[in-house]
Design a protein around this motif. Sequence first.
Motif, PDB file in Angstrom:
ATOM      1  N   VAL A 293       0.816  -1.213   0.000  1.00 17.44           N
ATOM      2  CA  VAL A 293       0.000   0.000   0.000  1.00 17.44           C
ATOM      3  C   VAL A 293       0.852   1.267   0.000  1.00 17.44           C
ATOM      4  CG1 VAL A 293      -1.663   1.344   1.355  1.00 17.44           C
ATOM      5  CG2 VAL A 293      -1.989  -1.113   1.060  1.00 17.44           C
ATOM      6  N   LEU A 294       1.926   1.261   0.796  1.00 19.56           N
ATOM      7  CA  LEU A 294       2.745   2.465   0.947  1.00 19.56           C
ATOM      8  C   LEU A 294       3.883   2.540  -0.057  1.00 19.56           C
ATOM      9  CD1 LEU A 294       3.063   2.686   4.846  1.00 19.56           C
ATOM     10  CD2 LEU A 294       1.328   3.716   3.358  1.00 19.56           C
ATOM     11  N   GLY A 295       4.264   1.417  -0.636  1.00 17.65           N
ATOM     12  CA  GLY A 295       5.414   1.394  -1.527  1.00 17.65           C
ATOM     13  C   GLY A 295       6.617   0.848  -0.805  1.00 17.65           C
ATOM     14  N   ASP A 296       7.590   0.389  -1.570  1.00 15.07           N
ATOM     15  CA  ASP A 296       8.762  -0.242  -0.963  1.00 15.07           C
ATOM     16  C   ASP A 296       9.989   0.113  -1.779  1.00 15.07           C
ATOM     17  OD1 ASP A 296      10.189  -1.722   0.794  1.00 15.07           O
ATOM     18  OD2 ASP A 296       9.548  -3.678   0.068  1.00 15.07           O
ATOM     19  N   GLY A 297      11.105  -0.300  -1.264  1.00 15.12           N
ATOM     20  CA  GLY A 297      12.360  -0.059  -1.957  1.00 15.12           C
ATOM     21  C   GLY A 297      12.993   1.259  -1.560  1.00 15.12           C
ATOM     22  N   ALA A 298      14.161   1.520  -2.084  1.00 11.18           N
ATOM     23  CA  ALA A 298      14.909   2.729  -1.758  1.00 11.18           C
ATOM     24  C   ALA A 298      14.098   3.960  -2.135  1.00 11.18           C
ATOM     25  CB  ALA A 298      16.248   2.726  -2.483  1.00 11.18           C
TER      26      ALA A 298
END
Length: 282
Positions: free
Chosen positions: A95-100
């Motif tokens: 939902v919030l996003g991931d990764g650098a």
Amino acid sequence: MWHLLEPLHALHYYAPEAFEEAAALGYGVGERWPAYFAWRAAPLGAAGTVRVASAFYSFSPAMVGRYVPAAWEVAAPGDVLAARLRAADRTLRAVLGDGAGGPAASPGLAEAAGLARRAAEAADTAGRPLAAAHAELPWADEPHLVLWQAATLLREHRGDGHLAALLGAGLDPVEALVSFASIGAAPEAVFASRGWTAEEWAAARDRLAVRGLVDADGGATPAGRELRAGVERRTDELAAAPWAALGEDATARLAELLGGPWLAAIGSGLLPSDNTLGIGKV
């Protein structure tokens, strides 16, 4: 603060990732209730029907009995808690996003997590069984999970206080729902999810009518609205201590930081527009 944090917590009950984790444990996922009772009651340990019905309050004991204590025959509470955290991790990353540089890894979210944890750790859990059970759980390391845990502890702290307010207003579990529906928090059909029979609902409405709290159509009378407003006001008063401890400036900063995650949670489409919590309605 509850309106900002509750959607982040509640994603867990609707997200496909949570259903996948529940299915991996062995719970049926044709409906959400087997996993719901396991997820939410697991901090209490292998609690039985009476204790869970007491802590959850608004659910019919007969409904609770369909899922508890059978939930612990499927998986032990400790295994449920581990899967719950995995589900929260996967859901929030989706939902919030991931990764650098993604929202789940952003400095703003880490700051929000720290502030929310400070508020949660300031919550007095005396007389609050669900909040106390969550307060004993170890904290995760990742900021998005810390934020979810803090939101969960704070909502259960508020919920435990809400039950005290309902008891003080003389509203038993089913009357509490009839009263809430009477002010338009959600359509009556939505509250059917709590398991009360039509006869039990009608009897509760009759009891409230005798007290002058609802009219012949089940709508709140002026006295009923006043009583309900008092319940909500008392609930807020009982939930205020963690935010007083955090302080006005830090609370305002947390509210600012939660804007993006709140929009992501609401915009995910996972949360039903009509719900028994009254988000956006009270």
